[in-house]
Design an enzyme around this catalytic site. Structure first.
Site, short mmCIF file in Angstrom:
data_model
loop_
_atom_site.label_atom_id
_atom_site.label_comp_id
_atom_site.label_asym_id
_atom_site.label_seq_id
_atom_site.Cartn_x
_atom_site.Cartn_y
_atom_site.Cartn_z
N HIS A 247 0.82 -1.23 0.00
CA HIS A 247 0.00 0.00 0.00
C HIS A 247 0.85 1.26 0.00
CE1 HIS A 247 -3.61 -2.31 0.48
NE2 HIS A 247 -3.24 -2.81 1.64
N ASP B 271 -2.17 -10.70 -2.67
CA ASP B 271 -2.78 -10.31 -1.40
C ASP B 271 -4.27 -10.00 -1.62
OD1 ASP B 271 -1.78 -8.94 1.48
OD2 ASP B 271 -3.59 -8.00 0.64
N HIS C 190 -5.86 -7.51 -0.68
CA HIS C 190 -6.09 -6.07 -0.91
C HIS C 190 -5.30 -5.59 -2.13
CE1 HIS C 190 -6.69 -6.87 3.43
NE2 HIS C 190 -7.73 -6.08 3.25
N ASP D 163 -3.78 -13.34 3.26
CA ASP D 163 -5.09 -12.93 3.78
C ASP D 163 -6.23 -13.32 2.84
OD1 ASP D 163 -4.23 -11.02 1.96
OD2 ASP D 163 -4.37 -9.33 3.35
#
Ligand code: OKS
Ligand code: ZN
Length: 344
Positions: free
Chosen positions: A160, A196, A198, A285
């Site tokens: 991120h 991931d 996200h 995740d």
């Protein structure tokens, strides 16, 4: 498989995360590394190495110098200002405010350099972020030297983190730093495949206008998933980067079959783009038991994922991103790495 980790990543030990309106104990905690290490050792996946210190130069190759200085000084400035608690942004240069000047006081600078509010800065955060990128650099250096796969147990995660912004538990973009290093040592085009849950908005942003890094991400649909403001399918790159960014947003509850079919498309694009190295942003995740995510991987499915990644046929560096079901995080990472070893 060479495995890189650092005890210094423990220095990232925030006490607070703003989660659904409450300050909770952070999901991104030091125990994550302990549990992964334990399972890696138990399963004898590979030899463990502590990386050397690579300094700031490889960080400054992808991040803004003022941003790096802000991260280095933030905690000290916060303490000097007499604030209680951890450093958390609470005002941003939002659409109707001025975004063209960097404020002087730490409370305001936090909002300038943050893209979200869940990620508190506390003592040791900068030092841990430094250790995390060293883990990534140690891994990529190993793979560049030998062609053999490496795993970097990075923490805090990185995907991120943008050119001059932190958030989503990330400070330095470990995968971007590693990719840039690979290019500096002679690779022509690096693929960063982000699995991931996200969207890796930071990695996308850093390389958005470039064709020497192909960024491909499978992730929860940003319509309903963090980081919300990035990760849509129409984000395909800009300028000479046009066509070198591919997003596959997938709805919550996406089956592993659908996810794997999408991965095959991603791998085909990596082949087509003639990349000469693969960096995997490995978030586990996507596990069905993850407390903040909504995909459906079982522990067994992670072996299949690892095996599939070998189809790229490239020198590969896997770098840890998210994954918070702490009881299972270790076995899930081990399964990816063992699957990868079986595939080659
Ligand atoms: C706040 C939600 C924050 C999600 C951060 C995402 C962290 C992650 N309630 N990124 O890959 O795993
Ligand atoms: Zn994640």
């Amino acid at each position: 498989m060479h495995i890189f980790y650092s005890d210094k990543t423990r220095l990232r030990q925030a006490r607070t995360e703003l989660h659904d309106g409450v300050l909770v104990a952070p999901f991104e905690c030091p125990e994550r590394v302990d549990l992964v290490l334990k399972q890696l050792q138990q399963a004898a996946v590979g030899e463990l190495f502590e990386p050397r210190a690579f300094g700031l130069e490889p960080v400054l190759a992808v991040h803004d110098a003022d941003y790096v200085n802000f991260l280095a000084d933030c905690w000290h400035e916060w303490v000097a200002a007499g604030h209680e608690g951890e450093a958390i942004p609470n005002i941003w240069p939002a659409r109707t405010l001025r975004g063209d000047r960097i404020p002087r006081v730490v409370s305001a600078k936090l909002g300038y350099y943050a893209l979200a509010a869940e990620t508190s800065i506390s003592e040791g955060t900068f030092e841990a972020a430094m250790a995390s990128k060293d883990v990534a650099l140690g891994a990529v250096e190993q793979t560049l030297a030998t062609g053999e796969p490496s795993f970097g147990l990075c923490r805090p995660p990185g995907h991120h983190a943008a050119f001059d912004q932190f958030g989503g538990y990330c400070f330095f973009n470990n995968a971007a730093i590693a990719a840039q290093r690979a290019l500096a040592s002679g690779k022509r085009r690096v693929a960063i495949l982000d699995v991931d849950f996200h969207h890796g908005n930071g990695t996308q942003q850093i390389f958005y206008e470039r064709d020497d890094v192909l960024f491909i991400s499978l992730h929860g649909d940003p319509e309903v998933t963090f980081p919300y403001y990035s990760g849509y399918a129409d984000e395909t790159g800009r300028g000479s980067g046009e066509g070198f960014n591919t997003n596959y947003p997938l709805p919550p509850g996406t089956t592993v079959d659908t996810w794997m079919a999408t991965l095959d498309n991603a791998l085909a694009r990596i082949k087509e783009a003639q990349c000469d190295m693969l960096i995997v942003s490995l978030g586990v995740d996507i596990f069905e038991g993850d407390p903040i995510s909504a995909f459906t991987f079982t522990s067994g499915d992670f072996s299949l994922l690892g095996q599939r990644l070998t189809q790229a046929g490239l020198p590969t560096v896997l770098l840890m991103e998210g994954g918070y079901a702490v009881d299972d995080i270790g076995i899930n990472v081990v399964n990816v790495l063992q699957g990868f070893k079986q595939g080659i």
